[in-house]
Design an enzyme around this catalytic site. Structure first.
Site: not given
Ligand SMILES: [Zn+2]
Ligand SMILES: [Zn+2]
Length: 306
Positions: A155-157
């Site tokens: 999950h990438c910000v």
């Protein structure tokens, strides 16, 4: 390579988790960096150089064409990752019937929790207690999204989204074009950056000078960090592994989805060469490659018999 890649991936993963509270501010941050860079490269340095004539005109023209082309590809890839759902499990998903053995998978019954984990044909069918549903192969539960994500990578910000089966290629292209663009900007602003430290008169305003300085430092930092990330993901794609799987399988030499480098690449980028460098797939690839739907993945032909 795998081991260090996995360790590094996990550090990045932790870093991303720590930053997740920032939410869509990250999109504004990305656009802010693009804006500062655009101002420094186009408006302050190479736009005015177009009027110089001669060799300066030619080099400025070439840099501006390349800069804008890469910027279009970068933003196209970026917003494709942001707006493409990584892939969710269809309601009431069940494993497909095993065609070779001509029988339904025993897991479909009510007591799927009791199946012996040593049976190799069943080892990839798992159950998510949070979503209360079966997990397709390579699917993982994302605690940020609060749901299961198909072939979840991380999950990438930076993209305020999960990276998984349906947008992993777009994410890789975003890394690729970001690396090329930031490297181009770093190289083209280097003379101006060095002039900053010289004693001679600098013929620009202090504001332009500060923006050029900031753009150079930001782009150098992004080029270096994205390069590390890109190298790690190239090794992951070559082995047909996600960041999570690389962490989980650790040093296991056998990997059921490793089909050889060329096929591993095609499992992410598709078989149609014309679509390799753009963030979309040909209709034929989507039809003929089940992996692109995120539910079904070809594994080594001899894997189950070993
Ligand atoms: Zn789940
Ligand atoms: Zn997520």
């Amino acid at each position: 390579m795998h081991r260090s890649g996995a360790t590094m991936a996990w550090n990045v993963f932790k870093f991303c988790t720590a930053l997740r509270g920032l939410g869509s501010i990250m999109i504004l941050l990305v656009l802010g960096v693009v804006g500062v860079t655009y101002y420094a490269v186009v408006l302050t340095n190479y736009g005015p150089a177009l009027y110089a004539g001669g060799l300066d005109f030619l080099s400025a023209f070439a840099i501006l064409i390349l800069f804008h082309s890469l910027l279009v590809m970068l933003l196209w890839s970026y917003f494709s990752v942001v707006f493409t759902d990584a892939g969710s499990v269809p309601p009431n998903w069940k494993p497909a019937v095993d065609e070779e053995r001509g029988e339904a998978d025993p897991l479909v019954g009510s007591d799927f929790n009791n199946v012996a984990p040593s049976d190799p044909s069943n080892q990839h069918i798992r159950f998510c207690r949070k979503c209360n549903q079966l997990k397709p192969p390579r699917c993982h539960h994302c605690s940020v999204c609060g749901r299961c994500v198909l072939k979840m990578d991380h999950h990438c910000v930076w993209v305020v989204n999960c990276v998984g089966a349906l947008n992993y290629k777009y994410f890789l292209l975003f890394l690729f074009y970001t690396f090329l663009e930031t490297t181009l900007v770093t190289a083209s602003l280097l003379p101006q950056f060095l002039a900053f430290f010289s004693d001679g008169e600098i013929p620009v305003t202090p504001g332009s000078l500060a923006t050029t300085f900031l753009a150079f430092v930001l782009n150098l930092a992004f080029a270096l960090s994205v390069m590390g990330f890109l190298i790690m993901h190239i090794s992951l794609v070559a082995a047909n592994t996600t960041t999570i799987e690389a962490y989980e399988k650790k040093t296991s030499p056998k990997w059921r989805y490793d089909l050889g480098r060329r096929k591993n690449f095609e499992q992410v980028f598709g078989m149609d060469k014309r679509y390799w460098f753009i963030p979309c797939y040909s209709e034929e690839d989507i039809r003929r490659m089940p992996a692109l739907q995120g539910l079904d993945y070809p594994s080594k032909p001899d894997f189950d018999s070993q």
